[in-house]
Design a protein around this motif. Sequence first.
Motif, PDB file in Angstrom:
ATOM      1  N   TYR A  37       4.048  -1.051   3.692  1.00 26.87           N
ATOM      2  CA  TYR A  37       3.374   0.245   3.633  1.00 26.87           C
ATOM      3  C   TYR A  37       4.390   1.371   3.476  1.00 26.87           C
ATOM      4  O   TYR A  37       5.386   1.404   4.201  1.00 26.87           O
ATOM      5  CB  TYR A  37       2.571   0.443   4.930  1.00 26.87           C
ATOM      6  CG  TYR A  37       2.072   1.849   5.107  1.00 26.87           C
ATOM      7  CD1 TYR A  37       1.057   2.341   4.309  1.00 26.87           C
ATOM      8  CD2 TYR A  37       2.639   2.700   6.055  1.00 26.87           C
ATOM      9  CE1 TYR A  37       0.611   3.645   4.440  1.00 26.87           C
ATOM     10  CE2 TYR A  37       2.203   4.004   6.199  1.00 26.87           C
ATOM     11  CZ  TYR A  37       1.186   4.472   5.389  1.00 26.87           C
ATOM     12  OH  TYR A  37       0.758   5.766   5.518  1.00 26.87           O
TER      13      TYR A  37
ATOM     14  N   ARG B 231      -0.737   2.904  11.281  1.00 28.93           N
ATOM     15  CA  ARG B 231      -1.437   3.069  10.009  1.00 28.93           C
ATOM     16  C   ARG B 231      -1.453   1.735   9.239  1.00 28.93           C
ATOM     17  O   ARG B 231      -2.466   1.344   8.660  1.00 28.93           O
ATOM     18  CB  ARG B 231      -0.743   4.160   9.192  1.00 28.93           C
ATOM     19  CG  ARG B 231      -1.263   4.369   7.802  1.00 28.93           C
ATOM     20  CD  ARG B 231      -2.690   4.847   7.777  1.00 28.93           C
ATOM     21  NE  ARG B 231      -3.135   5.083   6.399  1.00 28.93           N
ATOM     22  CZ  ARG B 231      -4.385   4.898   5.987  1.00 28.93           C
ATOM     23  NH1 ARG B 231      -5.315   4.488   6.819  1.00 28.93           N
ATOM     24  NH2 ARG B 231      -4.709   5.132   4.731  1.00 28.93           N
ATOM     25  N   ALA B 232      -0.328   1.028   9.247  1.00 29.01           N
ATOM     26  CA  ALA B 232      -0.256  -0.260   8.548  1.00 29.01           C
ATOM     27  C   ALA B 232      -1.236  -1.271   9.164  1.00 29.01           C
ATOM     28  O   ALA B 232      -1.909  -2.010   8.440  1.00 29.01           O
ATOM     29  CB  ALA B 232       1.173  -0.803   8.588  1.00 29.01           C
TER      30      ALA B 232
ATOM     31  N   HIS C 110       0.851  -1.189   0.000  1.00 36.51           N
ATOM     32  CA  HIS C 110       0.000   0.000   0.000  1.00 36.51           C
ATOM     33  C   HIS C 110       0.885   1.236   0.000  1.00 36.51           C
ATOM     34  O   HIS C 110       1.793   1.366   0.813  1.00 36.51           O
ATOM     35  CB  HIS C 110      -0.921   0.023   1.222  1.00 36.51           C
ATOM     36  CG  HIS C 110      -1.907   1.160   1.172  1.00 36.51           C
ATOM     37  ND1 HIS C 110      -3.171   1.011   0.657  1.00 36.51           N
ATOM     38  CD2 HIS C 110      -1.784   2.449   1.536  1.00 36.51           C
ATOM     39  CE1 HIS C 110      -3.803   2.189   0.718  1.00 36.51           C
ATOM     40  NE2 HIS C 110      -2.980   3.077   1.253  1.00 36.51           N
TER      41      HIS C 110
ATOM     42  N   LYS D  47       3.438   2.282  11.717  1.00 33.12           N
ATOM     43  CA  LYS D  47       3.016   0.921  12.063  1.00 33.12           C
ATOM     44  C   LYS D  47       1.519   0.888  12.406  1.00 33.12           C
ATOM     45  O   LYS D  47       0.799  -0.028  12.000  1.00 33.12           O
ATOM     46  CB  LYS D  47       3.850   0.382  13.215  1.00 33.12           C
ATOM     47  CG  LYS D  47       3.624  -1.103  13.405  1.00 33.12           C
ATOM     48  CD  LYS D  47       4.567  -1.717  14.413  1.00 33.12           C
ATOM     49  CE  LYS D  47       4.248  -3.209  14.557  1.00 33.12           C
ATOM     50  NZ  LYS D  47       5.037  -3.810  15.636  1.00 33.12           N
TER      51      LYS D  47
ATOM     52  N   CYS E 283       1.146  10.365   5.872  1.00 31.53           N
ATOM     53  CA  CYS E 283       0.783   9.548   7.019  1.00 31.53           C
ATOM     54  C   CYS E 283       0.940  10.406   8.266  1.00 31.53           C
ATOM     55  O   CYS E 283       2.048  10.779   8.639  1.00 31.53           O
ATOM     56  CB  CYS E 283       1.693   8.333   7.101  1.00 31.53           C
ATOM     57  SG  CYS E 283       1.387   7.329   8.556  1.00 31.53           S
TER      58      CYS E 283
ATOM     59  N   PHE F  16      -4.245  -3.015   7.216  1.00 30.86           N
ATOM     60  CA  PHE F  16      -4.253  -4.480   7.173  1.00 30.86           C
ATOM     61  C   PHE F  16      -5.682  -5.002   7.307  1.00 30.86           C
ATOM     62  O   PHE F  16      -6.127  -5.868   6.547  1.00 30.86           O
ATOM     63  CB  PHE F  16      -3.380  -5.006   8.318  1.00 30.86           C
ATOM     64  CG  PHE F  16      -2.823  -6.381   8.085  1.00 30.86           C
ATOM     65  CD1 PHE F  16      -1.548  -6.528   7.536  1.00 30.86           C
ATOM     66  CD2 PHE F  16      -3.541  -7.516   8.399  1.00 30.86           C
ATOM     67  CE1 PHE F  16      -1.021  -7.794   7.314  1.00 30.86           C
ATOM     68  CE2 PHE F  16      -3.017  -8.785   8.187  1.00 30.86           C
ATOM     69  CZ  PHE F  16      -1.744  -8.924   7.646  1.00 30.86           C
TER      70      PHE F  16
ATOM     71  N   LEU G  34       2.040  -7.077   4.883  1.00 29.57           N
ATOM     72  CA  LEU G  34       1.767  -5.778   4.255  1.00 29.57           C
ATOM     73  C   LEU G  34       2.995  -4.883   4.331  1.00 29.57           C
ATOM     74  O   LEU G  34       3.585  -4.699   5.403  1.00 29.57           O
ATOM     75  CB  LEU G  34       0.593  -5.085   4.954  1.00 29.57           C
ATOM     76  CG  LEU G  34       0.282  -3.652   4.482  1.00 29.57           C
ATOM     77  CD1 LEU G  34      -0.178  -3.624   3.024  1.00 29.57           C
ATOM     78  CD2 LEU G  34      -0.776  -3.016   5.379  1.00 29.57           C
TER      79      LEU G  34
END
Length: 145
Positions: free
Chosen positions: A67, A45-46, A33, A43, A38, A50, A65
Amino acid sequence: MLKLNLISAKDESRIVDAIRLAELNCSGEVRVHIEANCKDDAKARAIQLFEKLGMTKTKLRNGILIYVATNDHKFAIIGDQGINDLVGHDFWDDVKEKMLDHLKQGQIADAVCLAVTMAGEKLKIHFPFERNDKDELSNEISFGS
Ligand code: CA
Ligand code: CA
């Protein structure tokens, strides 16, 4: 989803190819992604993405994932619980360190492709390819917020 001008078409196809190749050797799923900004911790956000991308729905809980927020120079790589049960922190730290080498030089596609390849190699050890493997999650990059 909105792509803007986050990466070139050439880089996009390089990354999608890397994902396809990584998944030829394992049952796991790698997704990427990319977005511009951000505001949060990368992390966090990831983890949010997810869920949003349905990555917790793989049968063996073996999605990874990668990112990247291009403008804010933030990135993260996270795995689902099936992987975290088997892979130590040092692996993720190692990937992040290698990604950072490329990102510092603005080589986003190189950083992402490297992470995809490393993730694929790790998945191959713990989740080898099975004959009836399904492509549970799209190999296309998802873009935007
Ligand atoms: Ca698969
Ligand atoms: Ca896939």
